[in-house]
Design a protein around this motif. Structure first.
Motif, PDB file in Angstrom:
ATOM      1  N   UNK A  77       0.852  -1.191   0.000  1.00 40.18           N
ATOM      2  CA  UNK A  77       0.000   0.000   0.000  1.00 40.18           C
ATOM      3  C   UNK A  77       0.880   1.229   0.000  1.00 40.18           C
ATOM      4  N   UNK A  78       0.562   2.191  -0.865  1.00 38.08           N
ATOM      5  CA  UNK A  78       1.361   3.415  -0.949  1.00 38.08           C
ATOM      6  C   UNK A  78       0.439   4.609  -1.129  1.00 38.08           C
ATOM      7  N   UNK A  79       0.450   5.511  -0.160  1.00 41.76           N
ATOM      8  CA  UNK A  79      -0.304   6.758  -0.239  1.00 41.76           C
ATOM      9  C   UNK A  79       0.668   7.902   0.043  1.00 41.76           C
ATOM     10  N   UNK A  80       1.267   8.417  -1.005  1.00 48.62           N
ATOM     11  CA  UNK A  80       2.293   9.444  -0.848  1.00 48.62           C
ATOM     12  C   UNK A  80       3.459   9.149  -1.769  1.00 48.62           C
ATOM     13  N   UNK A 104      10.075   8.196   3.126  1.00 50.01           N
ATOM     14  CA  UNK A 104       8.660   7.927   2.888  1.00 50.01           C
ATOM     15  C   UNK A 104       7.800   9.088   3.389  1.00 50.01           C
ATOM     16  N   UNK A 105       7.054   9.714   2.484  1.00 47.46           N
ATOM     17  CA  UNK A 105       6.126  10.769   2.855  1.00 47.46           C
ATOM     18  C   UNK A 105       4.709  10.256   2.620  1.00 47.46           C
ATOM     19  N   UNK A 106       3.965  10.102   3.709  1.00 46.80           N
ATOM     20  CA  UNK A 106       2.617   9.565   3.608  1.00 46.80           C
ATOM     21  C   UNK A 106       2.491   8.251   4.345  1.00 46.80           C
ATOM     22  N   UNK A 107       1.580   7.391   3.880  1.00 43.20           N
ATOM     23  CA  UNK A 107       1.377   6.078   4.503  1.00 43.20           C
ATOM     24  C   UNK A 107       1.847   4.983   3.554  1.00 43.20           C
ATOM     25  N   UNK A 110       6.161   2.020  -5.934  1.00 41.03           N
ATOM     26  CA  UNK A 110       4.786   1.699  -6.297  1.00 41.03           C
ATOM     27  C   UNK A 110       4.377   0.385  -5.641  1.00 41.03           C
ATOM     28  N   UNK A 111       3.078   0.215  -5.482  1.00 41.66           N
ATOM     29  CA  UNK A 111       2.566  -1.036  -4.928  1.00 41.66           C
ATOM     30  C   UNK A 111       3.059  -2.213  -5.766  1.00 41.66           C
TER      31      UNK A 111
END
Length: 325
Positions: A6-9, A55-58, A144-145
């Motif tokens: 999972x990648x949000x950011x 890592x910026x985000x979740x 990326x995921x």
């Protein structure tokens, strides 16, 4: 090995930077917080230049092969199998473990160091990602995921005992106080008006929203800085730590991914060992500039070196050979 599910950011591979190619237009790049990066690598027994993840985000990672990791940034926010974990502590991951990183406080970026470093090809002397040019890091792009992050060669069988925890570097001990940053006068500092020269040091500047890894724009709390007269400059070399003055009158401090040339007046240059502090800034947080001469800058550097020696001593005292790789 860690698999990103999972990648949000934005997540990138970084190291100490790509030095020696600025004359070819290639930015230095690399980590924003070089101090914590060095301490984190040493705690894992890595080479100082071993690549890490910023890592910026979740981001959610599933462990696909046993490994050791360490969150190096002060204020890191993460969960291991839904339980909070802290920065400065070696985490021993087993197959199936889920590590989730969340936005940190302070700052914007979590730094995740792996035992052995992140294994990606060296391009122009560095493993750092250069997204604008599409090379370095993980295939020249953000994570990326589905990406699998592999650890590199293990240079040491020693790492900090997982039962111990380092108090990672902290840029501001009292959150209510401004961030103090030492700097030298820049080539065009004297072009500031007398009142602006005083304001540069006397007033607080706060981190504005128009900021990125290329540079942080700092808004004046009282008044914008102005030059004695209109100044026209040819493009000149710039580097991380240079403080420019755009026409807006709001200082812009260049960071790791800054361009290599610029035309704005260079009113100051941050002492190199203080640049890492900007990684701990939050939107609206104040910065207090402390102007120094070369002798004072040397003292600041020596103090920083002593701090790193203290971390090295603490790490060596807490090394555990019994835990192997």
């Amino acid at each position: 090995m860690l698999k990103l599910v999972k990648a949000q950011g934005q997540g990138i591979v970084s190291d100490a930077g790509r030095w020696g190619y600025q004359h070819e237009g290639v930015p230095v790049g690399g980590v924003l917080d070089a101090f914590s990066y060095t301490v984190g690598n040493r705690a894992l027994g890595n080479a100082d230049n071993a690549a890490c993840l910023e890592l910026m985000g979740q981001f959610d990672f599933v462990c696909a092969k046993p490994c050791k990791v360490l969150l190096a940034n002060r204020g890191a926010n993460a969960l291991l199998n839904n339980k909070p974990v802290l920065c400065g502590q070696v985490l021993v991951l087993q197959v199936g473990d889920v590590l989730r990183t969340l936005p940190p406080s302070p700052g914007f970026w979590n730094m995740l160091c792996l035992k052995g470093g992140v294994d990606v090809p060296v391009v122009m002397g560095s493993r750092s990602t250069c997204i604008p040019a599409g090379f370095g890091g993980f295939q020249g792009r953000a994570l990326q995921v589905g990406d699998e992050v592999h650890a590199g060669d293990l240079h040491s069988s020693c790492s900090l005992n997982p039962a111990l925890r380092l108090a990672m570097p902290k840029a501001v001990h009292d959150p209510s106080q401004p961030l103090q940053v030492h700097c030298l006068p820049g080539p065009e500092f004297e072009w500031l008006g007398e009142e602006s020269r005083d304001l540069f040091q006397a007033q607080l500047h706060v981190l504005g929203s128009q900021s990125s890894r290329m540079g942080y724009r700092l808004d004046g709390a009282q008044a914008n800085l102005v030059l004695k007269e209109r100044l026209s400059l040819r493009s000149h070399a710039v580097h991380p730590g240079i403080v420019q003055l755009p026409p807006s009158g709001q200082p812009l401090v260049l960071l790791s991914e800054s361009q290599v040339t610029g035309g704005y007046p260079r009113i100051a240059s941050v002492v190199s060992c203080d640049i890492w502090k900007f990684a701990h800034l939050c939107i609206g947080q104040g910065v207090q500039w402390v102007m120094v001469d070369t002798t004072q800058a040397t003292r600041v550097q020596l103090f920083h070196d002593k701090e790193l020696e203290r971390y090295q001593y603490a790490i060596e005292s807490g090394f555990s050979k019994n835990h192997g790789n």
